[in-house]
Design a protein around this motif. Structure first.
Motif, mmCIF file in Angstrom:
data_model
loop_
_atom_site.group_PDB
_atom_site.id
_atom_site.type_symbol
_atom_site.label_atom_id
_atom_site.label_comp_id
_atom_site.label_asym_id
_atom_site.label_seq_id
_atom_site.Cartn_x
_atom_site.Cartn_y
_atom_site.Cartn_z
ATOM 1 N N HIS A 1 0.849 -1.220 -0.346
ATOM 2 C CA HIS A 1 -0.051 0.166 -0.104
ATOM 3 C C HIS A 1 0.912 1.488 0.181
ATOM 4 C CE1 HIS A 1 -3.865 -2.067 0.489
ATOM 5 N NE2 HIS A 1 -3.493 -2.665 1.655
ATOM 6 N N GLU A 2 2.449 0.570 -0.247
ATOM 7 C CA GLU A 2 3.214 2.151 -0.130
ATOM 8 C C GLU A 2 4.078 2.144 -1.416
ATOM 9 O OE1 GLU A 2 4.994 6.012 2.200
ATOM 10 O OE2 GLU A 2 3.350 4.172 3.208
ATOM 11 N N VAL A 3 4.268 2.852 -2.070
ATOM 12 C CA VAL A 3 4.680 2.349 -2.823
ATOM 13 C C VAL A 3 6.085 3.821 -3.565
ATOM 14 C CG1 VAL A 3 5.387 2.422 -5.402
ATOM 15 C CG2 VAL A 3 4.144 0.924 -4.604
ATOM 16 N N THR A 4 7.362 3.993 -3.432
ATOM 17 C CA THR A 4 8.176 5.395 -3.560
ATOM 18 C C THR A 4 9.124 5.000 -5.159
ATOM 19 O OG1 THR A 4 8.122 5.627 -1.400
ATOM 20 C CG2 THR A 4 9.774 6.848 -2.632
ATOM 21 N N VAL A 5 9.022 6.265 -5.790
ATOM 22 C CA VAL A 5 9.795 6.174 -6.733
ATOM 23 C C VAL A 5 10.706 6.929 -6.917
ATOM 24 C CG1 VAL A 5 8.093 4.578 -8.117
ATOM 25 C CG2 VAL A 5 7.856 7.124 -8.228
ATOM 26 N N TYR A 6 11.641 6.732 -7.984
ATOM 27 C CA TYR A 6 12.594 7.734 -8.044
ATOM 28 C C TYR A 6 12.571 8.402 -9.516
ATOM 29 C CZ TYR A 6 17.846 9.417 -7.201
ATOM 30 O OH TYR A 6 18.609 10.631 -7.336
ATOM 31 N N ALA A 7 11.723 9.406 -9.892
ATOM 32 C CA ALA A 7 11.735 9.792 -10.832
ATOM 33 C C ALA A 7 12.387 10.898 -11.573
ATOM 34 C CB ALA A 7 10.138 10.615 -10.890
ATOM 35 N N PHE A 8 13.553 11.756 -11.165
ATOM 36 C CA PHE A 8 13.958 12.533 -11.561
ATOM 37 C C PHE A 8 15.231 12.620 -10.198
ATOM 38 C CE2 PHE A 8 15.200 16.554 -13.080
ATOM 39 C CZ PHE A 8 15.452 16.587 -14.115
ATOM 40 N N SER A 9 16.284 13.231 -10.398
ATOM 41 C CA SER A 9 17.634 13.270 -9.733
ATOM 42 C C SER A 9 17.533 14.426 -9.851
ATOM 43 C CB SER A 9 18.811 12.038 -9.925
ATOM 44 O OG SER A 9 19.596 12.729 -9.345
ATOM 45 N N ILE A 10 18.287 15.327 -8.826
ATOM 46 C CA ILE A 10 18.803 16.430 -9.324
ATOM 47 C C ILE A 10 19.952 15.922 -9.780
ATOM 48 C CG2 ILE A 10 20.087 18.411 -8.511
ATOM 49 C CD1 ILE A 10 18.618 17.919 -6.111
ATOM 50 N N PHE B 1 11.123 14.018 -6.898
ATOM 51 C CA PHE B 1 11.217 14.774 -8.146
ATOM 52 C C PHE B 1 12.099 15.859 -7.480
ATOM 53 C CE2 PHE B 1 10.144 16.723 -12.587
ATOM 54 C CZ PHE B 1 9.701 15.370 -13.403
ATOM 55 N N ALA B 2 13.161 16.110 -8.748
ATOM 56 C CA ALA B 2 14.284 17.209 -7.959
ATOM 57 C C ALA B 2 14.677 16.694 -7.257
ATOM 58 C CB ALA B 2 14.055 18.212 -8.367
ATOM 59 N N TYR B 3 15.404 15.094 -6.765
ATOM 60 C CA TYR B 3 15.593 14.647 -5.230
ATOM 61 C C TYR B 3 16.784 14.286 -5.651
ATOM 62 C CZ TYR B 3 15.874 10.798 -1.599
ATOM 63 O OH TYR B 3 16.013 10.711 -0.610
ATOM 64 N N THR B 4 17.726 14.214 -4.394
ATOM 65 C CA THR B 4 18.989 13.334 -4.090
ATOM 66 C C THR B 4 18.477 13.243 -2.441
ATOM 67 O OG1 THR B 4 20.873 15.274 -3.668
ATOM 68 C CG2 THR B 4 20.334 14.346 -5.591
ATOM 69 N N SER B 5 19.277 12.307 -2.353
ATOM 70 C CA SER B 5 19.437 11.670 -0.821
ATOM 71 C C SER B 5 20.101 12.402 0.419
ATOM 72 C CB SER B 5 19.894 10.511 -0.328
ATOM 73 O OG SER B 5 19.597 10.056 0.792
ATOM 74 N N ARG B 6 21.543 12.934 -0.851
ATOM 75 C CA ARG B 6 22.935 13.790 0.540
ATOM 76 C C ARG B 6 21.780 15.628 0.575
ATOM 77 N NH1 ARG B 6 27.321 12.933 -3.283
ATOM 78 N NH2 ARG B 6 25.847 12.548 -4.550
ATOM 79 N N TYR B 7 20.739 16.006 -1.061
ATOM 80 C CA TYR B 7 20.239 16.820 -0.416
ATOM 81 C C TYR B 7 19.170 16.886 0.717
ATOM 82 C CZ TYR B 7 18.078 21.461 -2.332
ATOM 83 O OH TYR B 7 17.722 22.783 -2.410
ATOM 84 N N GLU B 8 18.608 16.264 0.757
ATOM 85 C CA GLU B 8 17.500 16.168 1.588
ATOM 86 C C GLU B 8 17.952 16.142 2.312
ATOM 87 O OE1 GLU B 8 14.242 12.351 2.463
ATOM 88 O OE2 GLU B 8 16.095 11.436 1.787
ATOM 89 N N ARG C 1 23.861 -0.075 -7.917
ATOM 90 C CA ARG C 1 24.204 1.085 -6.752
ATOM 91 C C ARG C 1 22.684 0.954 -6.800
ATOM 92 N NH1 ARG C 1 24.404 4.818 -11.397
ATOM 93 N NH2 ARG C 1 25.058 4.287 -13.431
ATOM 94 N N LEU C 2 22.945 2.991 -5.739
ATOM 95 C CA LEU C 2 22.214 3.411 -5.028
ATOM 96 C C LEU C 2 21.290 4.124 -5.626
ATOM 97 C CD1 LEU C 2 21.505 2.687 -1.480
ATOM 98 C CD2 LEU C 2 20.576 1.251 -3.596
ATOM 99 N N SER C 3 22.555 5.290 -6.446
ATOM 100 C CA SER C 3 22.437 6.578 -6.858
ATOM 101 C C SER C 3 21.655 7.386 -6.192
ATOM 102 C CB SER C 3 21.822 6.167 -8.756
ATOM 103 O OG SER C 3 22.327 5.458 -8.991
ATOM 104 N N ASP C 4 22.321 7.835 -5.009
ATOM 105 C CA ASP C 4 22.128 9.092 -4.378
ATOM 106 C C ASP C 4 20.538 9.042 -3.682
ATOM 107 O OD1 ASP C 4 22.278 11.275 -2.545
ATOM 108 O OD2 ASP C 4 23.022 12.082 -3.418
ATOM 109 N N PHE C 5 19.745 7.400 -3.081
ATOM 110 C CA PHE C 5 18.633 7.042 -3.375
ATOM 111 C C PHE C 5 18.498 7.110 -2.589
ATOM 112 C CE2 PHE C 5 14.483 4.781 -4.685
ATOM 113 C CZ PHE C 5 13.829 6.327 -4.472
#
Length: 334
Positions: A71-80, A154-161, A211-215
């Motif tokens: 019931h919960e899905v998270t997707v990496y749509a667009f990296s910074i 969207f417009a996301y990276t983990s380090r930025y977050e 690799r996780l690509s900063d996600f």
């Protein structure tokens, strides 16, 4: 293509789903939807067509997840980092995203039927204003739905977050909402874009990259991570079942690691509270307290800290909500 594709599983798919659901199932699955460009090259079509096919596959995958009880899905749509691609490709992706979020608003009844709440996570100020407004309208329109959740990074990276979460805590300190001693791992987690969601149980990356690509680096420290060679637009129900099976085979180890982490975090917070109480005591009359007085002082301090933290988190949520509501306002700058 609709955000949620209608239709039932085949007989064999339903049988497989029922067998899988007899075991522990992930409640939250994250996807790195990789391989759209390689799919386009493979099929000798334009890159934009590959990205369009990738979105269509997301709609289909969401249907499979709902049928599996995920019931919960998270997707990496667009990296910074994707902003470094050619202007033509970036502009095409922005146009595709605006088209899909506009489509989402037109099918609100379908999303309401399934109770789908859409959250968009990232620094949305980096996006074109028209796209920001479409995203804000979609987020606000589905905010009250609570049967299932789709988080679009969207417009996301983990380090930025993570860096942004630190800035939010600094803002809370400057505003006098929290003290520097209130800062902790737990508070940082609550300042992340994903604060409204539990950590993913399962992270899947397609295309063969390992690799996780900063996600979701912070959130997946105790998740099952599965790398699959299939290109995202060619993803199938059976690929998803394979990943779920990997999660089930590793379920006990994952749960044990999570429990140990939670215990360690609780002990760490207790020790930090005790240290703060001792510092306050030393700054007072200097008299040593007996065990009962120390316990009372600790409980009082913990209660005050929790009150400060809750006040800060409420203010932070209000600040984030205001951003979306401002964009939805008819007076928003065009």
């Amino acid at each position: 293509m609709s955000w949620i594709r209608e239709g039932e599983l085949s007989l064999l798919e339903r049988l497989t789903a029922n067998i899988l659901k007899a075991g522990p199932m992930p409640k939250h699955v994250a996807f790195i939807m990789d391989g759209n460009r390689r799919f386009a090259r493979k099929k000798h079509v334009e890159r934009q067509e590959g990205h369009t096919q990738g979105f269509d596959k997301l709609a289909e995958t969401l249907r499979w997840c709902l049928n599996l009880g995920i019931h919960e899905v998270t997707v990496y749509a667009f990296s910074i980092e994707n902003f470094k691609r050619s202007k033509e490709e970036v502009d095409g992706l922005m146009e595709l995203a605006e088209e899909k979020f506009a489509r989402l608003l037109s099918e609100h009844e379908n999303l309401e039927k399934h109770g789908v709440c859409i959250r968009v996570l990232g620094d949305l100020t980096l996006l074109p204003e028209d796209l920001q407004r479409q995203i804000a309208k979609a987020v606000v329109a589905t905010r009250v739905h609570n049967k299932c959740f789709l988080n679009v990074c969207f417009a996301y990276t983990s380090r930025y977050e993570i860096a942004n979460a630190v800035k939010e805590m600094a803002w809370g300190t400057e505003q006098g909402l929290i003290k520097s001693s209130d800062v902790s791992e737990a508070l940082l987690s609550q300042c992340l874009y994903t604060s409204s969601s539990p950590d993913p149980d399962l992270l899947i990356r397609t295309s063969g990259e390992v690799r996780l690509s900063d996600f979701l680096l912070w959130q997946t420290s105790h998740s099952c991570i599965v790398f699959q060679s299939v290109l995202w637009p060619e993803y199938t129900f059976w690929n998803l079942c394979e990943a779920v099976l990997q999660y089930q085979l590793n379920y006990r180890a994952i749960q044990k690691a999570r429990e140990l982490h939670m215990d360690a975090e609780a002990v760490q917070q207790l020790e930090a509270d005790r240290a703060c109480v001792e510092q306050l005591q030393q700054g007072g009359n200097g008299k040593l307290m007996d065990a009962r007085s120390r316990q009372a002082a600790l409980l009082n301090y913990t209660s005050q800290r929790e009150e400060r933290v809750n006040r800060f988190l409420s203010a932070l949520q209000h600040k984030r909500d205001s951003y979306f509501h401002r964009l939805c306002s008819p007076t928003a700058v065009a």
